[in-house]
Design an enzyme around this catalytic site. Structure first.
Site: not given
Ligand code: PDD
Length: 285
Positions: A33, A100, A149, A182, A207
Site C-alpha cells: 500500500y 486459497r 510497504k 521506527e 521503511l
Molecule cells: N505510514 N514507517 C512506517 C512503519 C510507516 O507505516 C510509515 C507510513 C512511515 C512513514 O512513511 P511516509 O513518510 O512515507 O508516510 C514510516 C502510513 C502513513 C500509514 O501506514 O498510514
C-alpha cells in the site's frame, strides 16, 4: 456527501465497496500500500510514492496493476470525487483473487487494486503539533523486510494499540540490540543536546519514509547537523528534542517518551521549524 472508492476498475459508493473473500490481500496480507498526502486538492510527493510502490511490488513479484500514469489519473479522480482538499489518498494492491494456496497463483491472476481518499481531521492534527505527542517504546517483533510497504501490519497494529492504552499517540519499536527502529506508522528522530539531528539509516530495519527523505533534504539544504545512525532509548530520554514523520503527521514533535519529558517537555524548535518548512520542499503535483 457520500464517499466513493475505486475498486478494480470501478468507482463505487464507499459503503458498498467490496473485495472478494479469496483476495490474497485479505487472506495472506499478500499486498502492498501507499498513503499519499493531499494538500489543496493536489498530491504531495506523488513521484516518490509511485517509486516506492513500484519497488514494494517488485520485491514481492506482484505486477504493477496499471501503468503509472493511469494510476495517477485514478488517484486524482478518487481525490476529486471525494472532494478531498487536505487529507490522504490510500492505495492498496494485492496479488489478486485465487483459490486459497500459499504459493503464488497462476501468472494470469490480475492484481487487485483499491483506492480511497478522505480529508484530515485538521483540528486534531494541529493540536497534536501544537501540544506535542507522547510515545512509548515496544520491542520490535516484525519480520526483516519492513522496507517493503506491505499490508501485513499486525505488529504495528498491536504497538499502536499499546500506545493508545498508555495514553500515547505512537509506539517506537526497539530492536534486539536496544536501538530504536521506527514508529508503528512513522519514522523516529531525536535532536541531541549538542544539536545533531539523528535518525536511523533506511536499511532493511525501517521503511524509507517519503517524509523522512524530504526532511533529510531540508536538513542538508539548511546546513543542520545530521547523524544518520541508530540511537538507543537512553539517548532518546536524554535528547533535547524528538519528533516523528509521516505522510499523515508531517513533522510532529514528541514531548514525552515512556512517561519522561523530552527536553523541557514542550515541542522543540528544530521540529517546529521542520514542520513549518516541510511543504516548501515537498513536491506538489
Ligand atoms: N505510514 N514507517 C512506517 C512503519 C510507516 O507505516 C510509515 C507510513 C512511515 C512513514 O512513511 P511516509 O513518510 O512515507 O508516510 C514510516 C502510513 C502513513 C500509514 O501506514 O498510514
Amino acid at each position: 456527501m457520500s464517499r466513493i472508492a475505486y475498486v478494480n476498475g470501478r468507482y463505487v459508493p464507499h459503503r458498498a465497496a467490496q473485495v472478494h473473500v479469496e483476495d490474497r490481500g485479505y487472506q495472506f496480507a499478500d499486498g502492498v500500500y501507499e498513503v499519499c498526502e493531499v494538500r489543496g486538492g493536489r498530491l504531495v510527493d506523488e513521484r516518490r510514492h509511485m517509486d516506492r510502490l513500484t519497488r514494494s511490488l517488485s520485491e514481492l513479484r506482484i505486477a504493477m496493476p496499471m501503468p503509472r500514469n493511469a494510476l495517477g489519473v485514478v488517484l486524482r479522480e478518487t481525490v476529486a470525487r471525494n472532494r478531498v482538499r487536505d487529507g490522504i489518498v490510500y492505495l492498496q494492491v494485492s496479488r489478486g483473487v485465487a483459490r486459497r494456496d500459499h504459493a503464488f497463483p497462476a501468472a494470469a491472476t490480475r492484481p487487485s487494486i483499491v483506492v480511497t481518499a478522505r480529508n484530515h481531521d485538521i483540528d486534531k492534527l494541529e493540536q497534536g503539533a501544537a501540544d506535542g505527542i507522547a510515545v512509548i517504546s515496544v520491542p520490535d517483533n516484525r519480520w526483516e523486510r519492513v522496507d517493503i510497504k506491505s499490508v501485513g501490519l499486525l505488529p504495528n497494529v498491536l504497538a499502536k494499540q499499546a500506545a493508545r492504552e498508555a495514553g500515547a499517540k505512537e509506539a517506537w519499536f526497539v530492536d534486539a540490540k536496544g536501538f530504536v527502529t521506527e514508529g508503528s506508522s512513522t519514522n523516529a528522530w531525536i535532536v541531541t543536546r549538542d544539536g545533531a539531528v539523528v535518525t536511523r539509516p533506511a536499511d532493511f530495519g525501517i521503511l524509507r519514509g517519503i517524509t523522512r527523505t524530504v526532511v533529510l533534504e531540508i536538513i542538508a539544504e539548511q546546513g543542520l547537523k545530521l547523524e544518520e545512525r541508530p540511537f538507543t532509548m537512553d539517548e532518546a530520554y536524554a535528547a533535547r528534542e524528538a519528533f516523528i514523520t509521516s505522510a499523515t503527521q508531517f513533522v510532529t514533535p514528541v514531548v514525552r517518551i515512556d512517561g519522561k519529558p523530552v527536553g523541557n517537555g514542550a515541542p522543540g524548535l528544530t521540529a517546529t521549524a521542520l514542520r513549518r518548512d516541510f511543504h516548501r520542499y515537498a513536491e506538489v503535483g
